[in-house]
Design an enzyme around this catalytic site. Structure first.
Site, PDB file in Angstrom:
ATOM      1  N   SER A 159       0.852  -1.205   0.088  1.00  0.00           N
ATOM      2  CA  SER A 159       0.067   0.147   0.097  1.00  0.00           C
ATOM      3  C   SER A 159       0.862   1.050   0.104  1.00  0.00           C
ATOM      4  O   SER A 159       1.992   1.123   0.492  1.00  0.00           O
ATOM      5  CB  SER A 159      -0.764   0.130   1.163  1.00  0.00           C
ATOM      6  OG  SER A 159      -1.444   1.114   1.548  1.00  0.00           O
ATOM      7  N   TYR A 172      -2.257  -1.173  10.105  1.00  0.00           N
ATOM      8  CA  TYR A 172      -2.539  -1.312   8.693  1.00  0.00           C
ATOM      9  C   TYR A 172      -1.187  -0.949   8.243  1.00  0.00           C
ATOM     10  O   TYR A 172      -0.432  -1.572   7.094  1.00  0.00           O
ATOM     11  CB  TYR A 172      -3.390  -0.485   8.037  1.00  0.00           C
ATOM     12  CG  TYR A 172      -3.853  -0.805   6.746  1.00  0.00           C
ATOM     13  CD1 TYR A 172      -4.530  -2.044   6.042  1.00  0.00           C
ATOM     14  CD2 TYR A 172      -3.217   0.263   5.700  1.00  0.00           C
ATOM     15  CE1 TYR A 172      -4.649  -2.110   4.566  1.00  0.00           C
ATOM     16  CE2 TYR A 172      -3.464   0.102   4.300  1.00  0.00           C
ATOM     17  CZ  TYR A 172      -3.918  -1.129   3.763  1.00  0.00           C
ATOM     18  OH  TYR A 172      -4.064  -1.393   2.546  1.00  0.00           O
TER      19      TYR A 172
HETATM   20  P1  NDP Z   1     -11.784  -5.571   0.247  1.00  0.00           P
HETATM   21  O1  NDP Z   1     -12.123  -5.211   1.760  1.00  0.00           O
HETATM   22  O2  NDP Z   1     -12.738  -5.346  -1.066  1.00  0.00           O
HETATM   23  O3  NDP Z   1     -11.308  -7.233   0.197  1.00  0.00           O
HETATM   24  C1  NDP Z   1     -10.697  -7.642   1.276  1.00  0.00           C
HETATM   25  C2  NDP Z   1     -10.487  -9.135   1.074  1.00  0.00           C
HETATM   26  O4  NDP Z   1      -9.999  -9.775   2.103  1.00  0.00           O
HETATM   27  C3  NDP Z   1     -12.169  -9.680   1.041  1.00  0.00           C
HETATM   28  O5  NDP Z   1     -12.376 -10.629   0.136  1.00  0.00           O
HETATM   29  C4  NDP Z   1     -12.333 -10.238   2.417  1.00  0.00           C
HETATM   30  O6  NDP Z   1     -12.928 -11.197   2.840  1.00  0.00           O
HETATM   31  C5  NDP Z   1     -10.846 -10.701   2.617  1.00  0.00           C
HETATM   32  N1  NDP Z   1     -10.362 -10.862   4.149  1.00  0.00           N
HETATM   33  C6  NDP Z   1     -10.342  -9.940   5.116  1.00  0.00           C
HETATM   34  N2  NDP Z   1     -10.049 -10.625   6.284  1.00  0.00           N
HETATM   35  C7  NDP Z   1      -9.868 -11.987   5.920  1.00  0.00           C
HETATM   36  C8  NDP Z   1      -9.593 -13.024   6.533  1.00  0.00           C
HETATM   37  N3  NDP Z   1      -9.279 -12.969   8.140  1.00  0.00           N
HETATM   38  N4  NDP Z   1      -9.443 -14.188   6.293  1.00  0.00           N
HETATM   39  C9  NDP Z   1      -9.680 -14.375   4.751  1.00  0.00           C
HETATM   40  N5  NDP Z   1     -10.174 -13.326   3.960  1.00  0.00           N
HETATM   41  C10 NDP Z   1     -10.117 -12.206   4.497  1.00  0.00           C
HETATM   42  O7  NDP Z   1     -10.241  -4.603  -0.239  1.00  0.00           O
HETATM   43  P2  NDP Z   1      -9.406  -4.342  -1.209  1.00  0.00           P
HETATM   44  O8  NDP Z   1      -9.770  -5.240  -2.460  1.00  0.00           O
HETATM   45  O9  NDP Z   1      -9.495  -3.017  -1.619  1.00  0.00           O
HETATM   46  O10 NDP Z   1      -8.131  -4.919  -0.936  1.00  0.00           O
HETATM   47  C11 NDP Z   1      -7.441  -6.094  -1.252  1.00  0.00           C
HETATM   48  C12 NDP Z   1      -5.778  -5.583  -0.781  1.00  0.00           C
HETATM   49  O11 NDP Z   1      -5.283  -4.556  -1.471  1.00  0.00           O
HETATM   50  C13 NDP Z   1      -5.628  -5.683   0.467  1.00  0.00           C
HETATM   51  O12 NDP Z   1      -4.507  -6.288   0.950  1.00  0.00           O
HETATM   52  C14 NDP Z   1      -5.380  -3.885   0.776  1.00  0.00           C
HETATM   53  O13 NDP Z   1      -4.881  -3.703   1.879  1.00  0.00           O
HETATM   54  C15 NDP Z   1      -4.828  -3.736  -0.650  1.00  0.00           C
HETATM   55  N6  NDP Z   1      -4.913  -2.259  -0.928  1.00  0.00           N
HETATM   56  C16 NDP Z   1      -6.274  -1.800  -1.402  1.00  0.00           C
HETATM   57  C17 NDP Z   1      -6.119  -0.466  -1.821  1.00  0.00           C
HETATM   58  C18 NDP Z   1      -7.585   0.166  -2.387  1.00  0.00           C
HETATM   59  O14 NDP Z   1      -7.673   1.531  -2.696  1.00  0.00           O
HETATM   60  N7  NDP Z   1      -8.507  -0.679  -2.488  1.00  0.00           N
HETATM   61  C19 NDP Z   1      -5.000   0.439  -1.778  1.00  0.00           C
HETATM   62  C20 NDP Z   1      -3.827  -0.255  -1.278  1.00  0.00           C
HETATM   63  C21 NDP Z   1      -3.813  -1.511  -0.933  1.00  0.00           C
HETATM   64  P3  NDP Z   1     -14.485 -10.655   3.101  1.00  0.00           P
HETATM   65  O15 NDP Z   1     -15.216 -10.397   1.757  1.00  0.00           O
HETATM   66  O16 NDP Z   1     -14.995 -11.869   3.660  1.00  0.00           O
HETATM   67  O17 NDP Z   1     -14.573  -9.586   4.076  1.00  0.00           O
END
Ligand code: NDP
Length: 252
Positions: A159, A172
């Site tokens: 990130s 985070y």
């Molecule tokens: P979302 O919140 O849309 O998706 C996160 C995903 O992680 C979901 O599928 C969620 O599952 C899963 N997850 C969370 N906790 C667990 C757990 N305990 N076990 C299994 N799965 C889990 O976030 P994004 O798609 O935006 O983020 C994806 C990645 O990109 C992350 O690592 C985030 O930090 C990174 N990121 C995103 C940015 C953005 O602007 N969107 C910018 C920078 C980095 P569930 O649906 O069940 O909650």
């Protein structure tokens, strides 16, 4: 050689990932869902790992409907999972698929947006567990499956605040800094001793639930959809990146 600063416009060959097996964590939503669909569309058998089976089943159905290779669902909560769970997964992948060519550590938790002085110990350890420790344990457990493949790529999700910290991003930001260190350590240890490469990817501002949670006042359509940033995700999993190891890359 591809310009690593322009991966948003990377054009993947339609069969880039044919005969590859790729595991995606957090595959049920957001960027992980988009990556699973993109990998399957380019020929990969995707292993959809997540904690919500209904969401994973919906992604599975989308891939089947679009004619992609039959995916595999792995229901696992990364907050609760043990080394034994990860070792079992490694064994199952070797037995049923023969090996693993790609591992996208994508699942992430935002945690609390507040000063560290007020940050709860419970959330701190939860965020570190999901965003960092699972990346270490899962990578370690899946090394044998990746060594069965002719070559393999591990992508860690970083990130902007994992490269320059900012106030109120708490555990985070700290977890994402540590993910960069984890990636660099694996990359150095596996360099020239294996067929496995490791890089980190910062997706950049992307229109997902997490972005909305972090920036509730922002107009969502200011940012690209997850489907629009898949260039770097495809590049890092395919043969065009086979010499790239240990780098911190941006998707946009
Ligand atoms: P979302 O919140 O849309 O998706 C996160 C995903 O992680 C979901 O599928 C969620 O599952 C899963 N997850 C969370 N906790 C667990 C757990 N305990 N076990 C299994 N799965 C889990 O976030 P994004 O798609 O935006 O983020 C994806 C990645 O990109 C992350 O690592 C985030 O930090 C990174 N990121 C995103 C940015 C953005 O602007 N969107 C910018 C920078 C980095 P569930 O649906 O069940 O909650």
């Amino acid at each position: 050689m591809h310009d690593l600063n322009q991966l948003i416009s990377y054009q993947a060959a339609p069969n880039l990932l044919a005969d590859k097996n790729i595991l995606i964590t957090g595959a049920g939503d957001g960027i992980g869902r988009a990556a699973a669909l993109a990998y399957a569309q380019h020929g990969a058998t995707v292993i959809l790992l997540g904690r919500n089976e209904d969401k994973l089943a919906a992604v599975y159905d989308d891939i089947e409907t679009s004619g992609g290779p039959q995916p595999v669902i792995v229901a696992l909560d990364l907050e609760q999972a043990s080394s034994q769970d990860y070792n079992n997964l490694n064994q199952e992948i070797i037995e049923s698929l023969g090996g693993l060519h790609g591992l996208l550590h994508n699942a992430g938790l935002l945690g609390e947006m507040k000063p560290l002085a007020q940050y709860s110990e419970e959330t701190f350890s939860k965020v570190i567990n999901v965003n960092l420790t699972s990346n270490f344990l899962l990578t370690k457990a899946l090394l044998p499956a990746m060594q069965c493949a002719d070559s393999a790529s591990i992508v860690f999700t970083s990130s902007g605040v994992g490269r320059k910290a900012r106030a109120y991003w708490g555990a985070y930001a700290i977890s994402k800094f540590a993910v960069e260190g984890l990636m660099q350590t694996w990359a150095d240890e596996l360099d020239e001793t294996s067929n496995i490469r490791c890089n980190s990817l910062n997706p950049g501002a992307t229109r997902t639930r997490m972005r909305q949670q972090a920036y509730p006042g922002e107009t969502p359509d200011k940012n690209p959809l997850a489907d629009d940033i898949m260039g770097a995700y495809l590049f890092l999993m395919g043969a065009d990146s086979h010499t790239i190891n240990g780098l911190a890359i941006n998707a946009q």
